[in-house]
Design a protein around this motif. Sequence first.
Motif, PDB file in Angstrom:
ATOM      1  N   GLU A 128       0.736  -1.078  -0.024  1.00 44.05           N
ATOM      2  CA  GLU A 128      -0.079  -0.178   0.041  1.00 44.05           C
ATOM      3  C   GLU A 128       0.713   1.256  -0.012  1.00 44.05           C
ATOM      4  OE1 GLU A 128      -3.113   2.447   2.804  1.00 44.05           O
ATOM      5  OE2 GLU A 128      -3.127   0.127   2.958  1.00 44.05           O
ATOM      6  N   ILE A 129       1.779   1.285   0.678  1.00 46.27           N
ATOM      7  CA  ILE A 129       2.725   2.520   0.831  1.00 46.27           C
ATOM      8  C   ILE A 129       3.629   2.500  -0.466  1.00 46.27           C
ATOM      9  CG2 ILE A 129       5.146   3.247   1.696  1.00 46.27           C
ATOM     10  CD1 ILE A 129       4.330   2.623   4.415  1.00 46.27           C
ATOM     11  N   ARG A 130       3.871   1.531  -1.085  1.00 41.67           N
ATOM     12  CA  ARG A 130       4.702   1.765  -2.344  1.00 41.67           C
ATOM     13  C   ARG A 130       3.599   2.387  -3.460  1.00 41.67           C
ATOM     14  NH1 ARG A 130       6.790  -3.548  -1.144  1.00 41.67           N
ATOM     15  NH2 ARG A 130       8.651  -3.360  -0.511  1.00 41.67           N
ATOM     16  N   SER A 131       2.379   1.523  -3.651  1.00 41.11           N
ATOM     17  CA  SER A 131       1.659   2.071  -4.348  1.00 41.11           C
ATOM     18  C   SER A 131       0.962   3.552  -4.180  1.00 41.11           C
ATOM     19  CB  SER A 131       0.193   1.196  -4.426  1.00 41.11           C
ATOM     20  OG  SER A 131      -0.846   1.726  -5.194  1.00 41.11           O
ATOM     21  N   THR A 132       0.902   3.737  -3.062  1.00 40.03           N
ATOM     22  CA  THR A 132       0.512   5.316  -2.401  1.00 40.03           C
ATOM     23  C   THR A 132       1.511   6.309  -3.062  1.00 40.03           C
ATOM     24  OG1 THR A 132      -1.171   4.410  -0.811  1.00 40.03           O
ATOM     25  CG2 THR A 132      -0.242   6.880  -0.680  1.00 40.03           C
ATOM     26  N   LEU A 133       2.661   6.202  -2.487  1.00 43.36           N
ATOM     27  CA  LEU A 133       3.680   6.998  -3.035  1.00 43.36           C
ATOM     28  C   LEU A 133       3.970   7.119  -4.386  1.00 43.36           C
ATOM     29  CD1 LEU A 133       6.627   6.113  -0.321  1.00 43.36           C
ATOM     30  CD2 LEU A 133       5.449   8.261  -0.679  1.00 43.36           C
ATOM     31  N   LYS A 134       3.867   5.974  -5.123  1.00 46.57           N
ATOM     32  CA  LYS A 134       4.032   6.092  -6.637  1.00 46.57           C
ATOM     33  C   LYS A 134       2.943   6.940  -7.186  1.00 46.57           C
ATOM     34  CE  LYS A 134       4.950   3.411 -11.137  1.00 46.57           C
ATOM     35  NZ  LYS A 134       4.919   2.276 -11.542  1.00 46.57           N
ATOM     36  N   ASP A 135       1.712   6.893  -6.737  1.00 46.50           N
ATOM     37  CA  ASP A 135       0.398   7.541  -7.277  1.00 46.50           C
ATOM     38  C   ASP A 135       0.662   9.057  -6.814  1.00 46.50           C
ATOM     39  OD1 ASP A 135      -2.365   7.753  -8.197  1.00 46.50           O
ATOM     40  OD2 ASP A 135      -2.570   8.480  -6.027  1.00 46.50           O
ATOM     41  N   LEU A 174      10.607  13.201  -8.021  1.00 48.51           N
ATOM     42  CA  LEU A 174      10.029  13.225  -9.046  1.00 48.51           C
ATOM     43  C   LEU A 174      10.918  12.674 -10.518  1.00 48.51           C
ATOM     44  CD1 LEU A 174       8.366  16.964  -8.735  1.00 48.51           C
ATOM     45  CD2 LEU A 174       7.427  14.418  -7.844  1.00 48.51           C
ATOM     46  N   LEU A 175      12.006  13.285 -10.287  1.00 45.81           N
ATOM     47  CA  LEU A 175      13.103  13.016 -11.429  1.00 45.81           C
ATOM     48  C   LEU A 175      13.309  11.385 -11.669  1.00 45.81           C
ATOM     49  CD1 LEU A 175      15.427  15.988 -11.229  1.00 45.81           C
ATOM     50  CD2 LEU A 175      13.907  15.601 -13.056  1.00 45.81           C
ATOM     51  N   CYS A 176      13.498  10.886 -10.277  1.00 48.00           N
ATOM     52  CA  CYS A 176      13.650   9.307 -10.368  1.00 48.00           C
ATOM     53  C   CYS A 176      12.691   8.687 -10.992  1.00 48.00           C
ATOM     54  CB  CYS A 176      13.739   8.981  -8.927  1.00 48.00           C
ATOM     55  SG  CYS A 176      14.460   7.252  -8.743  1.00 48.00           S
ATOM     56  N   LEU A 177      11.114   8.957 -10.755  1.00 47.50           N
ATOM     57  CA  LEU A 177      10.003   8.297 -11.438  1.00 47.50           C
ATOM     58  C   LEU A 177      10.182   8.769 -12.942  1.00 47.50           C
ATOM     59  CD1 LEU A 177       8.063   6.526 -11.142  1.00 47.50           C
ATOM     60  CD2 LEU A 177       6.716   8.266 -10.892  1.00 47.50           C
ATOM     61  N   LEU A 178      10.445   9.942 -13.124  1.00 53.54           N
ATOM     62  CA  LEU A 178      10.349  10.438 -14.596  1.00 53.54           C
ATOM     63  C   LEU A 178      11.580   9.819 -15.390  1.00 53.54           C
ATOM     64  CD1 LEU A 178       9.169  12.371 -16.787  1.00 53.54           C
ATOM     65  CD2 LEU A 178      10.884  14.138 -15.946  1.00 53.54           C
ATOM     66  N   ARG A 182      10.452   4.335 -11.682  1.00 55.90           N
ATOM     67  CA  ARG A 182      10.401   3.903 -10.381  1.00 55.90           C
ATOM     68  C   ARG A 182      10.745   4.980  -9.317  1.00 55.90           C
ATOM     69  NH1 ARG A 182      13.674   0.872 -13.867  1.00 55.90           N
ATOM     70  NH2 ARG A 182      12.935  -1.273 -14.382  1.00 55.90           N
ATOM     71  N   ILE A 183      10.093   4.486  -8.347  1.00 59.30           N
ATOM     72  CA  ILE A 183      10.399   5.485  -7.272  1.00 59.30           C
ATOM     73  C   ILE A 183      11.440   4.890  -6.480  1.00 59.30           C
ATOM     74  CG2 ILE A 183       7.822   6.073  -6.785  1.00 59.30           C
ATOM     75  CD1 ILE A 183       7.825   4.281  -4.487  1.00 59.30           C
TER      76      ILE A 183
END
Length: 305
Positions: A128-135, A174-178, A182-183
């Motif tokens: 849940e934490i991973r999903s919430t953070l990515k969202d 933000l840049l890591c995901l972009l 991945r977060i």
Amino acid sequence: MSETTKGGVLGPVSAATGPETALARLRALETLESGYEAWLELKGEHAASVARFREERERLDQQGSFLLGAVRAAGLEPTASTEPGLVPASASAGDFLRDAEEKLAKTREALAAREAESEAGYSAAFAEIRSTLKDRVQRHLAVQRPRLTLLLRRVGAERSILHVERVSGDTPVLLCLLFSGRIPSRYGFLLDDSTEDVALPPAPLYPDEGVAPSDVRPDASALVARVRDAGEVLPVKGMLPLAVPRPGGGEDFFRLLQRGAVLEVELAEGATFRNVLGREESERFAGHLLRLKLAGRIDLDIEAG
């Protein structure tokens, strides 16, 4: 879900600890930093829970070993009778030992069941934490374009060193995901220059997400493989990975390495990284950032020194 040892027996603890508290904190605050703090809190709770279950298993093993040793020391081990129809003198000792072993076996089974339940709870909480953070990161990216300033430093006529002005706050996440899809595993990963050995530079990986403490300093080729094969979380430290396509197919692996006031662009080449880039390499890196700017994903300034 979390347990504690009280009088040698694991039992439920108060609602002030465990996955529920970390998840409540995550849901109550919408900032990225608070979400990562909740994640870190959950990791600590999980590690403590694992340690408590391990200690309880060891205690039960010691109890069983001690009990058997005491029976042997007393000379009460059950032996077969040589006379038909006669009950061995140590039959009562055998019954005692069997009863004790049965109780220990039931206790171990109950402990294993509680541990499985606890692990399931933590696994669900981590998901849940991973999903919430990515969202959240995706929502931030939809309304907030990271700003980058690319600095060109010439080294002769055909070579150069590229720097990017240092970024902070939410921007590295933000840049890591972009850049990677991945977060990162930690909020302050990019500016973290801590090292476990002062004789060594900071490691490029954290001992997170399945990375063993002995594997936090891979060479360039192993680091590239680790990043490319990672799941939804990157345990990178002090760097931002960025894959840039080649004109003829394939891609080159660049990283933006934290160096004081700037991020230095390095290119993976075999087992090492190099920071002096050829003209085509530096132009291709800058062109990739420019495409992101034209796509409305980042704001970009380019300055030649």
